[in-house]
Design a protein around this motif. Structure first.
Motif, mmCIF file in Angstrom:
data_model
loop_
_atom_site.group_PDB
_atom_site.id
_atom_site.type_symbol
_atom_site.label_atom_id
_atom_site.label_comp_id
_atom_site.label_asym_id
_atom_site.label_seq_id
_atom_site.Cartn_x
_atom_site.Cartn_y
_atom_site.Cartn_z
ATOM 1 N N ALA A 123 -16.070 5.734 -8.316
ATOM 2 C CA ALA A 123 -16.491 7.118 -8.094
ATOM 3 C C ALA A 123 -16.538 7.826 -9.440
ATOM 4 N N GLY A 124 -16.701 9.131 -9.414
ATOM 5 C CA GLY A 124 -16.911 9.889 -10.639
ATOM 6 C C GLY A 124 -15.796 9.722 -11.659
ATOM 7 N N PHE A 125 -16.171 9.704 -12.932
ATOM 8 C CA PHE A 125 -15.245 9.459 -14.029
ATOM 9 C C PHE A 125 -14.129 10.500 -14.135
ATOM 10 N N PRO A 126 -14.357 11.776 -13.769
ATOM 11 C CA PRO A 126 -13.250 12.737 -13.852
ATOM 12 C C PRO A 126 -12.002 12.310 -13.079
ATOM 13 N N SER A 127 -12.178 11.577 -11.977
ATOM 14 C CA SER A 127 -11.016 11.103 -11.228
ATOM 15 C C SER A 127 -10.156 10.183 -12.087
ATOM 16 N N THR A 128 -10.811 9.283 -12.816
ATOM 17 C CA THR A 128 -10.071 8.378 -13.695
ATOM 18 C C THR A 128 -9.407 9.146 -14.831
ATOM 19 N N LEU A 129 -10.116 10.091 -15.419
ATOM 20 C CA LEU A 129 -9.550 10.871 -16.522
ATOM 21 C C LEU A 129 -8.286 11.610 -16.111
ATOM 22 N N LEU A 130 -8.269 12.127 -14.901
ATOM 23 C CA LEU A 130 -7.134 12.916 -14.441
ATOM 24 C C LEU A 130 -5.997 12.059 -13.908
ATOM 25 N N ASN A 131 -6.323 11.014 -13.141
ATOM 26 C CA ASN A 131 -5.314 10.394 -12.287
ATOM 27 C C ASN A 131 -4.572 9.205 -12.874
ATOM 28 N N ARG A 132 -5.015 8.666 -14.002
ATOM 29 C CA ARG A 132 -4.348 7.455 -14.482
ATOM 30 C C ARG A 132 -2.854 7.669 -14.743
ATOM 31 N N PRO A 140 -10.114 20.927 -3.366
ATOM 32 C CA PRO A 140 -9.235 20.641 -2.232
ATOM 33 C C PRO A 140 -8.199 19.588 -2.636
ATOM 34 N N LEU A 141 -7.229 19.372 -1.770
ATOM 35 C CA LEU A 141 -6.241 18.322 -1.978
ATOM 36 C C LEU A 141 -6.584 17.122 -1.108
ATOM 37 N N TYR A 142 -6.177 15.938 -1.550
ATOM 38 C CA TYR A 142 -6.410 14.733 -0.757
ATOM 39 C C TYR A 142 -5.283 13.732 -1.040
ATOM 40 N N ASP A 143 -5.215 12.695 -0.210
ATOM 41 C CA ASP A 143 -4.224 11.641 -0.383
ATOM 42 C C ASP A 143 -4.852 10.480 -1.134
ATOM 43 N N ARG A 144 -4.192 10.033 -2.177
ATOM 44 C CA ARG A 144 -4.682 8.886 -2.950
ATOM 45 C C ARG A 144 -4.050 7.606 -2.405
ATOM 46 N N GLN A 145 -4.911 6.733 -1.895
ATOM 47 C CA GLN A 145 -4.481 5.458 -1.335
ATOM 48 C C GLN A 145 -4.456 4.426 -2.466
ATOM 49 N N LEU A 146 -3.295 3.891 -2.772
ATOM 50 C CA LEU A 146 -3.146 2.945 -3.872
ATOM 51 C C LEU A 146 -2.658 1.598 -3.334
ATOM 52 N N LYS A 182 0.858 -1.185 0.000
ATOM 53 C CA LYS A 182 0.000 0.000 0.000
ATOM 54 C C LYS A 182 0.893 1.233 0.000
ATOM 55 N N VAL A 183 0.584 2.154 -0.898
ATOM 56 C CA VAL A 183 1.339 3.404 -0.977
ATOM 57 C C VAL A 183 0.354 4.563 -0.991
ATOM 58 N N VAL A 184 0.845 5.754 -0.695
ATOM 59 C CA VAL A 184 -0.015 6.931 -0.596
ATOM 60 C C VAL A 184 0.582 8.055 -1.439
ATOM 61 N N HIS A 185 -0.211 8.535 -2.390
ATOM 62 C CA HIS A 185 0.180 9.688 -3.205
ATOM 63 C C HIS A 185 -0.432 10.927 -2.567
ATOM 64 N N LYS A 186 0.373 11.664 -1.856
ATOM 65 C CA LYS A 186 -0.124 12.750 -1.023
ATOM 66 C C LYS A 186 -0.433 14.019 -1.821
ATOM 67 N N ASP A 187 -1.399 14.754 -1.303
ATOM 68 C CA ASP A 187 -1.699 16.124 -1.761
ATOM 69 C C ASP A 187 -2.012 16.206 -3.248
ATOM 70 N N GLN A 188 -2.937 15.352 -3.668
ATOM 71 C CA GLN A 188 -3.391 15.374 -5.051
ATOM 72 C C GLN A 188 -4.691 16.165 -5.187
ATOM 73 N N VAL A 189 -4.970 16.649 -6.376
ATOM 74 C CA VAL A 189 -6.191 17.423 -6.623
ATOM 75 C C VAL A 189 -7.402 16.512 -6.501
ATOM 76 N N ASP A 190 -8.321 16.873 -5.634
ATOM 77 C CA ASP A 190 -9.568 16.123 -5.478
ATOM 78 C C ASP A 190 -10.576 16.665 -6.481
ATOM 79 N N VAL A 191 -10.512 16.132 -7.675
ATOM 80 C CA VAL A 191 -11.288 16.699 -8.778
ATOM 81 C C VAL A 191 -12.782 16.443 -8.630
ATOM 82 N N LEU A 192 -13.164 15.520 -7.758
ATOM 83 C CA LEU A 192 -14.582 15.203 -7.576
ATOM 84 C C LEU A 192 -15.286 16.143 -6.608
ATOM 85 N N HIS A 193 -14.522 17.008 -5.992
ATOM 86 C CA HIS A 193 -15.117 17.944 -5.047
ATOM 87 C C HIS A 193 -14.578 19.343 -5.312
#
Length: 433
Positions: A181-190, A75-81, A57-68
């Motif tokens: 969750a919302g498709f914009p997250s996938t569009l941005l984060n892949r 806001p920024l959030y941590d992506r748990q991968l 498990k890794v954490v990508h910190k301080d990413q754009v929370d495009v769904l909110h």
């Protein structure tokens, strides 16, 4: 398991009242994803290494929370991968190389397709001792579709690890069955996830790190493999910047967000994110071309050797105006395109799991994996063969070109590595810069 055996098991259900749970368990015990069919091509078999598997498990910190959005800003959030890592391993001779993977059918937040946990078998050993006898192995990063999981291509990930690669598959947050969750997250984060994981693997493999990966992989010699939305992200991560049309459409979808701008071909910051450690790309049914995600300028930015894999009847990513158009437009890349004639979109995943046959499970769960015109196990073997050849050339400098430089169709000549008559229904194109 042969199709006749499957029919026999179904007959047992109808005549003897055998439960579907028993059928599913029998299928799991007998059929392992990636096993060879009698007509598999030459490079499909596993390599000489034992295969270990671990979960990280890794954490990508301080990413754009495009769904909110709040006050016009994200806001920024941590992506748990969650990552699954397959690697060459020392397996004791008296120990069976087997593992049970845990996954789910369905999709989160969809009452018509509730989550159904299931297990399936693999040929790897959980937490096995790494085999460091050959030094640092090439790195392969694998990105699933939307929706999907890190376990969607185990037939390929295990196979590559047995041939001397460290293979890391990503659970992309907000894009898996369990956390859709919302498709914009996938569009941005892949693409962002792919590049972050490359950096994480480089850190974990550094000498002196406390990870089992220390000294085991060479992040300077890496490849990306992506399926569907994974292919979309892999292409962007390696030079195919998005179009102005894509940026505009993203903003309309994501409350006016401009977050995708930095992944566009016109962004001054985009080219600086391209990582020279990535040497090759495999794109299974990459999504986006029919939706205007790329234009000629963006596709021209792809310069890495690329293997495209497509179904000629793909009704998700499109073929002539979709995957083939990407292949045609990537004019600065040495590229191949393998086409399964009459196949649709599912040219990459494992076969449908036994759990998808159970009563009460939506037929959509079976169809999410199934390919209507081809045997899925045969597709898996063919993919093993060509990905082995392609990555062998570009990451290991092996003399495998003869397996890729074949006639466009079998009618035009014999395909090296295939048994007689067994390349029917396939097409292979090759174009150089």
């Amino acid at each position: 398991m042969k199709s006749t055996s499957v029919r026999y098991l179904i007959l047992l259900v109808l005549t003897l009242g055998t439960s579907w749970q028993t059928i599913a368990q029998t299928l799991n015990d007998t059929f392992v994803n990636g096993d060879l069919m009698p007509n598999s091509p030459d490079l499909s078999p596993r390599g000489t290494y034992g295969v270990g598997v671990r979960t990280l498990k890794v954490v990508h910190k301080d990413q754009v929370d495009v769904l909110h959005m709040k006050d016009g800003k994200h806001p920024l959030y941590d992506r748990q991968l969650t990552l699954e890592v397959w690697y060459p391993a020392n397996i004791p001779a008296d120990k069976a190389s087997s593992v049970t993977y845990e996954s789910v059918l369905g999709r989160a937040n969809d009452p018509k397709r509730p989550l159904v946990p299931f297990t399936f078998a693999g040929r790897a050993s959980r937490d096995a001792e790494p085999d460091a006898s050959a030094g640092a192995y090439p790195l392969v990063i694998v990105s699933h579709g939307y929706l999907g999981s890190r376990l969607l291509l185990t037939y390929l990930t295990e196979n590559l690890a047995s041939k001397g690669y460290v293979v890391v598959a990503i659970d992309h947050m907000e894009s898996t069955y369990s956390d859709a969750a919302g498709f914009p997250s996938t569009l941005l984060n892949r693409a962002l996830d792919d590049l972050f994981v490359l950096n994480e693997m480089a850190g974990l493999s550094a000498k002196g790190s406390k990870s089992f990966l220390s000294g085991l992989l060479n992040a300077e010699n890496a490849a990306l493999i992506g399926y569907s939305m994974g292919g979309y992200g892999a292409l962007n991560a390696t030079g195919a910047g998005y179009s102005p049309q894509a940026v505009k459409a993203f903003g309309q979808l994501a409350q006016g967000s401009t977050a995708l701008d930095v992944r566009s071909m016109d962004s001054p910051a985009y080219k600086a994110t391209l990582d020279p450690r990535i040497k090759a790309v495999v794109a299974f049914a990459p999504w986006g071309m029919e939706r205007g995600m790329w234009d000629a300028k963006g596709l021209a930015g792809l310069t890495l050797p690329t293997l495209f894999v497509a179904g000629s009847k793909d009704d998700v990513s499109g073929y002539e105006k979709g995957i083939k158009a990407i292949y045609d437009g990537a004019v600065n890349a040495d590229r191949y395109m393998l086409t399964y004639v009459n196949a649709r979109h599912n040219v990459a995943p494992n076969p449908p799991p036994a759990a998808s046959l159970q009563p009460g499970v939506s037929v959509d769960e079976y169809m999410h994996y199934a390919e209507p015109a081809w045997n899925e196990r045969r597709i898996n073997n063919i993919n093993q063969h060509f990905v082995t050849a392609f990555l062998g050339i570009h990451l290991k400098k092996m003399e495998y070109a003869k397996y890729l430089d074949v006639p466009e169709t079998d009618a035009a000549g014999t395909w090296t590595g295939f048994k007689p008559r067994m390349s029917v229904g396939l097409e292979m194109r090759h174009a150089k810069p």
